[in-house]
Design an enzyme around this catalytic site. Sequence first.
Site, short mmCIF file in Angstrom:
data_model
loop_
_atom_site.label_atom_id
_atom_site.label_comp_id
_atom_site.label_asym_id
_atom_site.label_seq_id
_atom_site.Cartn_x
_atom_site.Cartn_y
_atom_site.Cartn_z
N ALA A 128 0.81 -1.21 0.00
CA ALA A 128 0.00 0.00 0.00
C ALA A 128 0.85 1.27 0.00
CB ALA A 128 -0.93 -0.01 1.21
N ASN B 229 3.13 1.68 -3.11
CA ASN B 229 2.33 2.02 -4.28
C ASN B 229 2.04 3.52 -4.32
OD1 ASN B 229 2.18 -0.62 -5.17
ND2 ASN B 229 0.12 -0.99 -4.42
N TYR C 163 3.99 -11.89 -2.03
CA TYR C 163 2.65 -12.49 -2.12
C TYR C 163 2.31 -12.85 -3.55
CZ TYR C 163 -0.04 -8.28 -3.64
OH TYR C 163 -0.57 -7.21 -4.32
N ARG D 87 4.34 -12.95 4.57
CA ARG D 87 5.01 -11.84 5.23
C ARG D 87 5.09 -12.02 6.74
NH1 ARG D 87 0.95 -7.07 3.39
NH2 ARG D 87 -1.03 -7.99 3.98
N ALA E 85 -16.77 9.42 -5.06
CA ALA E 85 -16.27 9.61 -3.69
C ALA E 85 -16.85 10.89 -3.12
CB ALA E 85 -14.74 9.67 -3.67
N GLY F 98 -4.97 -2.41 -6.23
CA GLY F 98 -4.11 -1.23 -6.31
C GLY F 98 -4.85 0.06 -6.60
N ALA F 99 -6.15 -0.03 -6.92
CA ALA F 99 -6.89 1.19 -7.27
C ALA F 99 -7.05 2.11 -6.08
CB ALA F 99 -8.25 0.82 -7.85
N ASP G 43 -4.97 2.49 -3.54
CA ASP G 43 -3.69 3.17 -3.33
C ASP G 43 -3.50 4.28 -4.36
OD1 ASP G 43 -3.21 1.26 -1.34
OD2 ASP G 43 -2.17 -0.07 -2.75
N ASP H 297 -0.51 -4.28 -9.78
CA ASP H 297 -0.94 -3.52 -8.61
C ASP H 297 -0.61 -2.05 -8.74
OD1 ASP H 297 -1.14 -6.18 -7.84
OD2 ASP H 297 -0.50 -5.81 -5.79
#
Length: 360
Positions: free
Chosen positions: A25, A28, A80, A98, A222, A278-279, A281, A317
């Site tokens: 996170a 990115n 991962y 992890r 949003a 990944g969107a 982030d 990602d």
Amino acid sequence: MVTFLPTRPGRLADVPSFDRAIGGAESNVACALAAAGHAVRWVSRVGADGFGDHLLETVGAYGVDVSYVGRDPGRPTGVYFRTAGDRATDAHEVAYYRAGSAASAMSAATVDLAAVRAGRILHLSGITAALSEGCLGLLRELTASAGERPPVVSFDVNYRAGLWTGSDGAEVLLELARRADIVLVGEDEAELAWGVGGGPAAVRELLPEPEVLVVKQGAAGATAFVSAAARWGLVAQFPAPLKGCYSRRSLPAPVSVPTPTPGTFEPAPVVDVVATVGAGDAFAAGFLSGVLRGLPLRQTLRLGHLFAAAALTTPADLAPPPDRDTTDRLTALDAGAWERLRLGPGWTEACAAEEEERTP
């Protein structure tokens, strides 16, 4: 973290090979902000191994300062594997490795706190809080109201139920969110973590403390809430554009901000989605880029949407954001043109090519 992406759809058990990439996170967000022209520092820990080398080289290639990333000779770099399916579907699988990683051993004693606090904005993630007691202690130290605190603390809730071994994960994230200045949270994760239904206004009732609260509503858009006491120009413009990302001296003086409406909703453009990982982030990076540039609130929300659209239209990602000429043109569209906007795979490259053709 180092990410392994499947070379074809299917269960992890059936995928024969994977392509190596990077994820995580905070990294990115750092890479996307650096690619957008901001000065960014990433502070973390990786193993003294080949995956750690790859992570530092790749993140550094985006222009991120990685000089304060520690190397742990006794713990590996986290990795991962994931499938190509959407995270929201039952077909999506993720295998994290992890536990016992170098990053999970972070604490207030193992990172350079002065380097962490040196930025104009410090961005944190709820995922880190879930990794270990040491990581949670570090986040509590960085968000404490007493003592030396970064000028602005940004916190992405990033609730992942599977990361929390106990039942207190939701309470911990609520505690950290209430201590932050900017909070980003998905409407769906707020309901999952805290049982809050009723839309963005209900989330704001639960989280009145942050000066800026952004409730992400998936493909719809949003909603942002900005308190009357906000110190930076999301409602009022900064007196001049802000450059860079970590000179405390360049923070603007407090501005007089009018009392905002209960919430400002900005729809997202229509996106032909390739993968959703990944969107969130990317949205965070775009929104923070708008804050750093002193853009008005609606343009800042649109910038978040455009960065997210870049990630949504690629399988990895992490995706480079659209260039500034493109984002400036698109964020300035009138409401009708913005609502008609449709973005698909390759849109960032196509827009960049159009900008080059326009340039005499």
